[in-house]
Design a protein around this motif. Structure first.
Motif, short mmCIF file in Angstrom:
data_model
loop_
_atom_site.label_atom_id
_atom_site.label_comp_id
_atom_site.label_asym_id
_atom_site.label_seq_id
_atom_site.Cartn_x
_atom_site.Cartn_y
_atom_site.Cartn_z
N GLY A 83 0.83 -1.19 0.00
CA GLY A 83 0.00 0.00 0.00
C GLY A 83 0.86 1.24 0.00
N ARG A 84 0.28 2.37 -0.42
CA ARG A 84 1.09 3.57 -0.57
C ARG A 84 0.27 4.84 -0.33
NH1 ARG A 84 4.73 5.49 -5.83
NH2 ARG A 84 5.35 7.49 -4.93
N THR A 85 0.91 5.81 0.31
CA THR A 85 0.39 7.17 0.33
C THR A 85 1.27 8.03 -0.56
OG1 THR A 85 1.74 7.96 2.19
CG2 THR A 85 -0.33 6.84 2.74
N PHE A 86 0.79 9.26 -0.83
CA PHE A 86 1.51 10.14 -1.75
C PHE A 86 1.78 11.48 -1.07
CE2 PHE A 86 -0.52 7.04 -4.40
CZ PHE A 86 0.39 6.80 -5.41
N GLN A 87 2.86 12.12 -1.52
CA GLN A 87 3.23 13.41 -0.94
C GLN A 87 2.14 14.45 -1.15
OE1 GLN A 87 6.93 14.95 -2.42
NE2 GLN A 87 6.82 16.82 -1.22
N VAL A 88 1.55 14.47 -2.35
CA VAL A 88 0.44 15.38 -2.63
C VAL A 88 -0.85 14.61 -2.38
CG1 VAL A 88 -0.69 16.82 -4.36
CG2 VAL A 88 1.81 16.62 -4.34
N VAL A 89 -1.58 15.01 -1.36
CA VAL A 89 -2.80 14.29 -0.96
C VAL A 89 -3.95 14.69 -1.89
CG1 VAL A 89 -4.38 13.81 0.93
CG2 VAL A 89 -1.98 14.32 1.42
N LYS A 90 -4.58 13.70 -2.48
CA LYS A 90 -5.68 13.98 -3.41
C LYS A 90 -6.87 13.08 -3.11
CE LYS A 90 -2.92 15.72 -7.29
NZ LYS A 90 -2.58 15.55 -8.72
N PRO A 91 -7.63 13.40 -2.07
CA PRO A 91 -8.84 12.62 -1.80
C PRO A 91 -9.92 12.96 -2.83
CG PRO A 91 -8.76 14.50 -0.34
CD PRO A 91 -7.45 14.51 -1.11
N PHE A 92 -10.97 12.17 -2.86
CA PHE A 92 -12.15 12.53 -3.65
C PHE A 92 -12.85 13.65 -2.89
CE2 PHE A 92 -11.42 8.00 -4.68
CZ PHE A 92 -11.18 8.13 -6.04
N SER A 93 -12.51 14.89 -3.24
CA SER A 93 -12.85 16.04 -2.38
C SER A 93 -14.35 16.26 -2.24
CB SER A 93 -12.18 17.30 -2.91
OG SER A 93 -12.57 17.56 -4.24
N SER A 94 -15.15 15.83 -3.21
CA SER A 94 -16.59 16.04 -3.13
C SER A 94 -17.29 14.95 -2.33
CB SER A 94 -17.20 16.13 -4.53
OG SER A 94 -17.02 14.90 -5.22
N LEU A 95 -16.55 13.88 -1.99
CA LEU A 95 -17.12 12.78 -1.22
C LEU A 95 -16.79 12.96 0.26
CD1 LEU A 95 -16.32 9.63 -3.40
CD2 LEU A 95 -18.41 11.00 -3.36
N SER A 96 -17.59 12.36 1.10
CA SER A 96 -17.32 12.40 2.53
C SER A 96 -16.06 11.61 2.87
CB SER A 96 -18.51 11.83 3.31
OG SER A 96 -18.59 10.43 3.12
N VAL A 97 -15.56 11.84 4.06
CA VAL A 97 -14.42 11.08 4.55
C VAL A 97 -14.74 9.59 4.55
CG1 VAL A 97 -13.05 10.63 6.63
CG2 VAL A 97 -13.49 12.99 5.91
N LEU A 98 -15.92 9.24 5.03
CA LEU A 98 -16.33 7.83 5.06
C LEU A 98 -16.38 7.24 3.67
CD1 LEU A 98 -17.41 5.40 6.67
CD2 LEU A 98 -19.71 6.36 6.41
N ALA A 99 -16.95 7.97 2.71
CA ALA A 99 -17.06 7.46 1.35
C ALA A 99 -15.69 7.24 0.72
CB ALA A 99 -17.89 8.41 0.49
N ASN A 100 -14.73 8.11 1.02
CA ASN A 100 -13.38 7.92 0.50
C ASN A 100 -12.80 6.58 0.91
OD1 ASN A 100 -11.49 10.29 -0.80
ND2 ASN A 100 -13.34 11.14 0.15
N VAL A 101 -13.01 6.20 2.18
CA VAL A 101 -12.48 4.93 2.65
C VAL A 101 -13.30 3.77 2.09
CG1 VAL A 101 -11.85 3.57 4.67
CG2 VAL A 101 -11.60 6.05 4.71
#
Length: 255
Positions: A83-101
């Motif tokens: 698994g990996r994270t990235f230096q520039v964080v790019k969540p699905f900004s229009s979705l809730s925190v729960l929906a992202n996960v």
């Protein structure tokens, strides 16, 4: 059982005449936090991209849990447990925190972003997503749009999404960049808890003080080549490392 989780053997990556990574070899043990350090342009991110399958090595071999993985694409590496994270964080900004996960959990189950969201947005999956949010400390923000989160909480969300893939090796790319001291302390504690839960951690960190305090061992790159390797105490005192970061100077400045 062999305690080597990840092994690089004389791995190189060339982009035309540029040797971004040049014959690098190191081994990462199961259950450790290994810091990958080096000045800007040292080849750290290229090395991450080789391990995670973004790039194919020009030469050399990469082994994950004893299996040769050099050249496997990112989705195959993810399925194998990287698994990996990235230096520039790019969540699905229009979705809730729960929906992202929840989406991240769906990718693990169905293997593609374009599977129907309804197929995996179930009470069971939402419950697992909430457990992950509790693990990283942002369960109270589950229904907030992710685009409204401050950077520190976005980093936690990125970590939860990576953990949703149930990795055995977690790659953290500049996870502490831009964080305040208190946020850095909390996230360091969380990374240790992740390791204590059985997930090995390979991290790139520009802040040497953070890396020294968090890592069990360090690998230092400079101009694409392996410069030093060892415990934080050993690496901190290495004159080659001090010079690479600071030019000629005092070892205490490198902390």
């Amino acid at each position: 059982m062999d305690d080597a989780l990840l092994r690089l053997e004389s791995v190189s990556k060339h982009f035309g005449g540029l040797k971004a990574v040049d014959s690098v070899s190191f081994t990462m043990k199961r259950g450790e936090i290994l810091g990958l350090l080096g000045p800007n342009g040292a080849g750290k991110t290229t090395c991450f991209n080789l391990v995670s399958g973004v790039y194919t090595p020009t030469s050399g071999r990469i082994f994950f849990e004893g299996r040769s993985t050099g050249g496997l694409p990112p989705h195959r590496m993810s399925a194998l447990g990287v698994g990996r994270t990235f230096q520039v964080v790019k969540p699905f900004s229009s979705l809730s925190v729960l929906a992202n996960v929840t989406v991240a959990l769906g990718l693990r189950r169905y293997g593609g972003l374009f599977s129907s969201f309804a197929r995996f947005d179930t009470p069971e999956v939402r419950s697992e997503a909430m457990r992950l949010l509790e693990e990283v400390g942002i369960a109270d923000l589950a229904h907030v749009k992710s685009g409204k989160l401050p950077l520190g909480n976005q980093r936690r969300l990125e970590l939860a999404r990576a953990l949703a893939l149930r990795p055995r090796l977690l790659l953290l790319d500049e996870t502490f960049s831009g964080l305040r001291h208190e946020e850095t302390e909390m996230l360091s504690k969380l990374v240790r808890e992740v390791r204590d839960g059985g997930i090995s951690v390979l991290l790139i960190e520009h802040n040497m003080k953070v890396a020294m305090g968090l890592s069990d061992r360090l690998v230092v790159l400079d101009h694409g080549r392996l410069l030093a390797e060892g415990s934080p105490r050993t690496v901190r005192a290495d004159p080659r490392v001090i010079e690479a970061y600071l030019g000629k100077g005092d070892a205490s400045d490198a902390s």
